[in-house]
Write a protein that holds these residues in place. Sequence first.
Motif, short mmCIF file in Angstrom:
data_model
loop_
_atom_site.label_atom_id
_atom_site.label_comp_id
_atom_site.label_asym_id
_atom_site.label_seq_id
_atom_site.Cartn_x
_atom_site.Cartn_y
_atom_site.Cartn_z
N ALA A 81 0.83 -1.21 0.00
CA ALA A 81 0.00 0.00 0.00
C ALA A 81 0.86 1.26 0.00
N ILE A 82 1.94 1.26 0.78
CA ILE A 82 2.84 2.42 0.81
C ILE A 82 3.49 2.62 -0.56
N CYS A 83 3.88 1.54 -1.20
CA CYS A 83 4.48 1.62 -2.53
C CYS A 83 3.47 2.17 -3.55
N GLN A 89 1.20 9.19 -6.03
CA GLN A 89 1.45 10.60 -5.73
C GLN A 89 2.57 11.17 -6.61
N SER A 90 3.54 10.34 -6.96
CA SER A 90 4.57 10.79 -7.90
C SER A 90 3.95 11.07 -9.27
N GLY A 91 2.99 10.24 -9.65
CA GLY A 91 2.28 10.45 -10.90
C GLY A 91 1.50 11.75 -10.91
N VAL A 92 0.90 12.08 -9.77
CA VAL A 92 0.17 13.35 -9.66
C VAL A 92 1.14 14.52 -9.79
N TRP A 108 11.73 12.90 -1.74
CA TRP A 108 12.48 11.84 -1.06
C TRP A 108 11.56 10.83 -0.40
N TYR A 109 10.43 11.29 0.13
CA TYR A 109 9.54 10.36 0.83
C TYR A 109 8.80 9.45 -0.14
N TYR A 110 8.60 9.89 -1.39
CA TYR A 110 8.00 8.99 -2.37
C TYR A 110 9.04 7.99 -2.89
N VAL A 111 10.28 8.43 -3.00
CA VAL A 111 11.34 7.49 -3.38
C VAL A 111 11.51 6.44 -2.29
N LEU A 112 11.49 6.86 -1.04
CA LEU A 112 11.59 5.92 0.08
C LEU A 112 10.39 4.97 0.09
N GLY A 113 9.21 5.47 -0.18
CA GLY A 113 8.02 4.63 -0.21
C GLY A 113 8.02 3.63 -1.35
N SER A 114 8.75 3.93 -2.42
CA SER A 114 8.78 3.00 -3.55
C SER A 114 9.54 1.72 -3.21
N PHE A 115 10.35 1.75 -2.15
CA PHE A 115 11.02 0.53 -1.71
C PHE A 115 10.05 -0.46 -1.07
#
Length: 135
Positions: A81-83, A89-92, A108-115
């Motif tokens: 779900a986080i990913c 949100q990156s798409g938005v 940075w927080y979206y990059v971190l969430g992609s992990f």
Amino acid sequence: MSKLSFIILSAVLAVSAAFAPMPRAAISTTASMPSAPFTSLSMASEDMTWEGEYPPSKVLGPIMSKMPSGLLGLISIACAAICAYSIAQSGVLQQEPGAFENGSWIKWYYVLGSFGGPLAWGTHVASWIQRKNGM
């Protein structure tokens, strides 16, 4: 086209050879070695092979081998779900005018969430292993 096919075939053979089982070298048992205290490094020398459909829980390590399957499943769902949220949100942010030119869509927080994607995959496999082992 034949050069490309040869390169692809060579790469596939090289990768598959990396996962081929290696013969074990004979270890002499005549020399006595003092026993070392148990550490996480000594676990690496432990035999982790198995026969059958699924591995034993010990392949998950000292922490995850003690976790129940349901908890690992919930962790997997949370990571997925986080990913998904981070990617959405990156798409938005990419839709904003000039976002690609100045890089404002990278947070940075979206990059971190992609992990969370690889973590979700790993924890769902761990959950399956634990379920098969009755935990």
